[in-house]
Scaffold this motif. Structure first.
Motif, short mmCIF file in Angstrom:
data_model
loop_
_atom_site.label_atom_id
_atom_site.label_comp_id
_atom_site.label_asym_id
_atom_site.label_seq_id
_atom_site.Cartn_x
_atom_site.Cartn_y
_atom_site.Cartn_z
N SER A 44 -12.73 -5.13 14.62
CA SER A 44 -12.40 -4.43 13.38
C SER A 44 -10.90 -4.47 13.11
O SER A 44 -10.48 -4.55 11.96
CB SER A 44 -12.91 -2.99 13.41
N LEU A 45 -10.08 -4.44 14.17
CA LEU A 45 -8.63 -4.60 13.99
C LEU A 45 -8.32 -5.96 13.38
O LEU A 45 -7.53 -6.06 12.43
CB LEU A 45 -7.91 -4.46 15.32
N GLY A 46 -8.95 -7.00 13.88
CA GLY A 46 -8.70 -8.34 13.36
C GLY A 46 -9.15 -8.49 11.92
O GLY A 46 -8.43 -9.07 11.10
N ILE A 47 -10.30 -7.96 11.58
CA ILE A 47 -10.80 -8.07 10.21
C ILE A 47 -9.93 -7.29 9.24
O ILE A 47 -9.54 -7.78 8.18
CB ILE A 47 -12.27 -7.61 10.13
N HIS A 48 -9.58 -6.06 9.62
CA HIS A 48 -8.73 -5.26 8.74
C HIS A 48 -7.35 -5.89 8.57
O HIS A 48 -6.80 -5.90 7.47
CB HIS A 48 -8.59 -3.83 9.29
N GLY A 49 -6.79 -6.37 9.65
CA GLY A 49 -5.47 -7.00 9.56
C GLY A 49 -5.49 -8.25 8.72
O GLY A 49 -4.57 -8.51 7.94
N LEU A 50 -6.54 -9.05 8.87
CA LEU A 50 -6.66 -10.28 8.08
C LEU A 50 -6.79 -9.97 6.59
O LEU A 50 -6.15 -10.60 5.75
CB LEU A 50 -7.85 -11.10 8.58
N ILE A 51 -7.60 -8.97 6.26
CA ILE A 51 -7.76 -8.60 4.86
C ILE A 51 -6.47 -8.02 4.30
O ILE A 51 -6.04 -8.35 3.20
CB ILE A 51 -8.93 -7.62 4.68
N ALA A 52 -5.83 -7.14 5.09
CA ALA A 52 -4.60 -6.49 4.61
C ALA A 52 -3.48 -7.51 4.38
O ALA A 52 -2.71 -7.38 3.43
CB ALA A 52 -4.15 -5.43 5.60
N HIS A 53 -3.39 -8.51 5.22
CA HIS A 53 -2.33 -9.50 5.06
C HIS A 53 -2.71 -10.63 4.12
O HIS A 53 -1.89 -11.48 3.82
CB HIS A 53 -1.90 -10.05 6.42
N SER A 54 -3.94 -10.64 3.64
CA SER A 54 -4.35 -11.65 2.67
C SER A 54 -4.08 -11.21 1.24
O SER A 54 -4.08 -12.02 0.33
CB SER A 54 -5.84 -11.97 2.83
N LEU A 55 -3.87 -9.91 1.03
CA LEU A 55 -3.56 -9.42 -0.31
C LEU A 55 -2.12 -9.76 -0.68
O LEU A 55 -1.24 -9.76 0.17
CB LEU A 55 -3.74 -7.90 -0.37
N ARG A 56 -1.90 -10.02 -1.94
CA ARG A 56 -0.54 -10.27 -2.41
C ARG A 56 0.22 -8.95 -2.42
O ARG A 56 -0.35 -7.91 -2.77
CB ARG A 56 -0.57 -10.87 -3.81
N PRO A 57 1.48 -8.96 -2.07
CA PRO A 57 2.25 -7.70 -2.04
C PRO A 57 2.26 -6.95 -3.37
O PRO A 57 2.26 -5.73 -3.38
CB PRO A 57 3.67 -8.15 -1.65
N LYS A 58 2.25 -7.69 -4.46
CA LYS A 58 2.26 -7.02 -5.77
C LYS A 58 0.96 -6.25 -5.99
O LYS A 58 0.98 -5.10 -6.42
CB LYS A 58 2.46 -8.06 -6.87
N SER A 59 -0.17 -6.86 -5.69
CA SER A 59 -1.45 -6.17 -5.90
C SER A 59 -1.71 -5.11 -4.84
O SER A 59 -2.40 -4.13 -5.09
CB SER A 59 -2.60 -7.17 -5.93
N LYS A 60 -1.17 -5.27 -3.63
CA LYS A 60 -1.37 -4.29 -2.58
C LYS A 60 -0.71 -2.96 -2.93
O LYS A 60 -1.26 -1.90 -2.66
CB LYS A 60 -0.80 -4.80 -1.26
N GLY A 61 0.46 -3.00 -3.55
CA GLY A 61 1.15 -1.77 -3.93
C GLY A 61 0.45 -1.02 -5.05
O GLY A 61 0.50 0.19 -5.11
N GLU A 62 -0.19 -1.75 -5.94
CA GLU A 62 -0.88 -1.13 -7.07
C GLU A 62 -2.31 -0.73 -6.75
O GLU A 62 -2.93 0.01 -7.50
CB GLU A 62 -0.87 -2.09 -8.26
N LEU A 63 -2.83 -1.19 -5.65
CA LEU A 63 -4.23 -0.94 -5.31
C LEU A 63 -4.35 0.41 -4.62
O LEU A 63 -4.15 0.53 -3.42
CB LEU A 63 -4.76 -2.06 -4.43
N ILE A 64 -4.68 1.44 -5.37
CA ILE A 64 -4.77 2.78 -4.81
C ILE A 64 -6.04 2.96 -3.98
O ILE A 64 -6.09 3.79 -3.09
CB ILE A 64 -4.71 3.84 -5.94
N THR A 65 -7.04 2.14 -4.23
CA THR A 65 -8.30 2.29 -3.50
C THR A 65 -8.33 1.46 -2.21
O THR A 65 -9.35 1.45 -1.53
CB THR A 65 -9.48 1.87 -4.39
N PHE A 66 -7.23 0.82 -1.87
CA PHE A 66 -7.20 -0.02 -0.67
C PHE A 66 -7.57 0.76 0.60
O PHE A 66 -8.42 0.28 1.37
CB PHE A 66 -5.82 -0.66 -0.52
N PRO A 67 -7.01 1.95 0.86
CA PRO A 67 -7.44 2.68 2.06
C PRO A 67 -8.91 3.06 2.04
O PRO A 67 -9.58 3.03 3.08
CB PRO A 67 -6.55 3.94 2.06
N LEU A 68 -9.43 3.40 0.88
CA LEU A 68 -10.84 3.74 0.77
C LEU A 68 -11.72 2.53 1.05
O LEU A 68 -12.72 2.63 1.77
CB LEU A 68 -11.14 4.30 -0.62
N LEU A 69 -11.34 1.38 0.52
CA LEU A 69 -12.10 0.17 0.78
C LEU A 69 -12.06 -0.21 2.27
O LEU A 69 -13.06 -0.65 2.84
CB LEU A 69 -11.59 -0.99 -0.07
#
Length: 99
Positions: A44-69
């Motif tokens: 789960s660490l690997g999957i979460h890290g891979l998904i988190a680092h695959s998002l573009r920094p611009k969309s990651k900052g605006e994505l308020i539902t990221f922690p929920l997802l």
């Protein structure tokens, strides 16, 4: 570089899971449950890290539902682990428990 590290973590978790499945007859149930739990956390660490680092920094900052997802993904992985993976490793792991 970080995506490569998380891919290696996922591959290590899958390899450990296959290894545990092969040698499950030679170990105790408590050992298998503890090691498979650690393997789940590694996966789960690997999957979460891979998904988190695959998002573009611009969309990651605006994505308020990221922690929920991320939480929903982790909850689904946990339910798969508890109801499908642990019964494969230890089909009767609750039989010997005394309450």
């Amino acid at each position: 570089m970080s995506r490569r590290i998380f891919r290696i973590v996922i591959l290590l978790a899958v390899a450990l899971g296959i290894y545990l499945f092969i040698i499950k007859e030679s170990h105790t149930k408590s050992f298998l449950i503890i090691i498979s739990t650690l393997d789940f956390l590694l996966l789960s660490l690997g999957i979460h890290g891979l998904i988190a680092h695959s998002l573009r920094p611009k969309s990651k900052g605006e994505l308020i539902t990221f922690p929920l997802l991320m939480w929903v993904l982790w909850a689904v992985l946990f339910l798969v682990f508890v109801f499908f993976i642990i019964p494969i490793y230890c089909p009767d792991f609750l039989v010997d428990l005394k309450m």
